[in-house]
Design a protein around this motif. Sequence first.
Motif, PDB file in Angstrom:
ATOM      1  N   UNK A   1      43.266  34.730 -55.222  1.00  0.00           N
ATOM      2  CA  UNK A   1      42.650  35.374 -54.061  1.00  0.00           C
ATOM      3  C   UNK A   1      42.903  34.544 -52.817  1.00  0.00           C
ATOM      4  N   UNK A   2      43.411  35.177 -51.782  1.00  0.00           N
ATOM      5  CA  UNK A   2      43.668  34.496 -50.504  1.00  0.00           C
ATOM      6  C   UNK A   2      42.521  34.777 -49.545  1.00  0.00           C
ATOM      7  N   UNK A   3      41.946  33.724 -49.009  1.00  0.00           N
ATOM      8  CA  UNK A   3      40.882  33.846 -48.020  1.00  0.00           C
ATOM      9  C   UNK A   3      41.282  33.108 -46.745  1.00  0.00           C
ATOM     10  N   UNK A   4      40.708  33.526 -45.620  1.00  0.00           N
ATOM     11  CA  UNK A   4      40.932  32.827 -44.363  1.00  0.00           C
ATOM     12  C   UNK A   4      42.302  33.029 -43.760  1.00  0.00           C
ATOM     13  N   UNK A   5      42.942  34.165 -44.062  1.00  0.00           N
ATOM     14  CA  UNK A   5      44.219  34.505 -43.432  1.00  0.00           C
ATOM     15  C   UNK A   5      44.063  35.830 -42.699  1.00  0.00           C
ATOM     16  N   UNK A   6      44.824  36.004 -41.634  1.00  0.00           N
ATOM     17  CA  UNK A   6      44.765  37.233 -40.864  1.00  0.00           C
ATOM     18  C   UNK A   6      45.518  38.364 -41.533  1.00  0.00           C
ATOM     19  N   UNK A   7      45.325  39.560 -41.023  1.00  0.00           N
ATOM     20  CA  UNK A   7      45.913  40.765 -41.620  1.00  0.00           C
ATOM     21  C   UNK A   7      47.434  40.722 -41.633  1.00  0.00           C
ATOM     22  N   UNK A   8      48.038  40.040 -40.671  1.00  0.00           N
ATOM     23  CA  UNK A   8      49.503  39.973 -40.606  1.00  0.00           C
ATOM     24  C   UNK A   8      50.029  38.574 -40.912  1.00  0.00           C
ATOM     25  N   UNK A   9      49.162  37.692 -41.349  1.00  0.00           N
ATOM     26  CA  UNK A   9      49.574  36.310 -41.619  1.00  0.00           C
ATOM     27  C   UNK A   9      50.124  36.176 -43.038  1.00  0.00           C
ATOM     28  N   UNK A  10      51.206  35.452 -43.176  1.00  0.00           N
ATOM     29  CA  UNK A  10      51.783  35.228 -44.497  1.00  0.00           C
ATOM     30  C   UNK A  10      51.154  34.008 -45.164  1.00  0.00           C
ATOM     31  N   UNK A  11      51.261  33.974 -46.471  1.00  0.00           N
ATOM     32  CA  UNK A  11      50.843  32.807 -47.249  1.00  0.00           C
ATOM     33  C   UNK A  11      51.711  32.731 -48.492  1.00  0.00           C
ATOM     34  N   UNK A  12      51.780  31.560 -49.088  1.00  0.00           N
ATOM     35  CA  UNK A  12      52.717  31.388 -50.195  1.00  0.00           C
ATOM     36  C   UNK A  12      52.183  30.408 -51.237  1.00  0.00           C
ATOM     37  N   UNK A  13      52.820  30.465 -52.413  1.00  0.00           N
ATOM     38  CA  UNK A  13      52.500  29.529 -53.492  1.00  0.00           C
ATOM     39  C   UNK A  13      53.613  29.581 -54.530  1.00  0.00           C
TER      40      UNK A  13
END
Length: 282
Positions: free
Chosen positions: A166-178
Amino acid sequence: MKKLFTLLSLFVVIGMSANVFAQSSTGSAPYPGAMHNYSVNGGTNNGSSFTWDVLDASSSSVVGSIATISAVGSGAKTDATVNITWAATAVPGTEYIVVVEETDASGCKNSKGLPVIITQSAFDLIVVNGGNACYENSVEVTWSGGQAEGDVTYDHGTAEVTYTVKAEGVGATETWQFTPGVAFTQTDIVATTVTVKDETSNVVSESAGVYSLTGPQTVTITVVVDNNNIYNNGSAANAQDFTATLSLTNVAAGTGAVESDATNNSDNLSVSRPNTSQITTN
């Protein structure tokens, strides 16, 4: 550039904009480590040059320590739009002011300021196991024809285990990775396939097994595990049982914000069968 900005002027903001991501790091409330874009005049130079700075409450510049100013794309740091990266060591609750001075072609100047407060990062990737699992198929029992313990062998085959991220604290258009990785408490157990699925479809990994997604959401990771160990009648009743731990590496937010809690980037579950004893007889 004169640093005549008082604490009162920190709250006078006219004509300056910063990219904003709802419920995430923003230009006026950045997370430590985050980069944001700052601009005036719609980012258009119009023949002017611009001098950017970041000041603390004593009007001392913190560029090079707390803030790094960089050009946008092929532009220059003297443009009407720049990127500012806030240090990962920036202390939440500390206030600064981003200031810019415009100098037009005739040498006439004007200045604007945007107050900024460093905000505790809410970016977090949380791993939760999907529950303990059994093997997928029945045990393959093989008898070589003898009477010794090793003459009857057991191949337990594969198991399917699942986890969520679960990704928290990111904006609607913000990317995240792992990057996901699985470890086991026995040797000769391998992950044969790893499937990452978002809310609609499978996600294809980038180079080096990095998965990139966008916005706050929960993804499911399914791992098919093959136990290549062969057990026999001399093995313990629970010999086939093991623990599978999923851990995330290369965790990153698109803004560069630091993660709020790196202790929940892993979780484990058990793969087991009923611990049936060996057959006894009278």
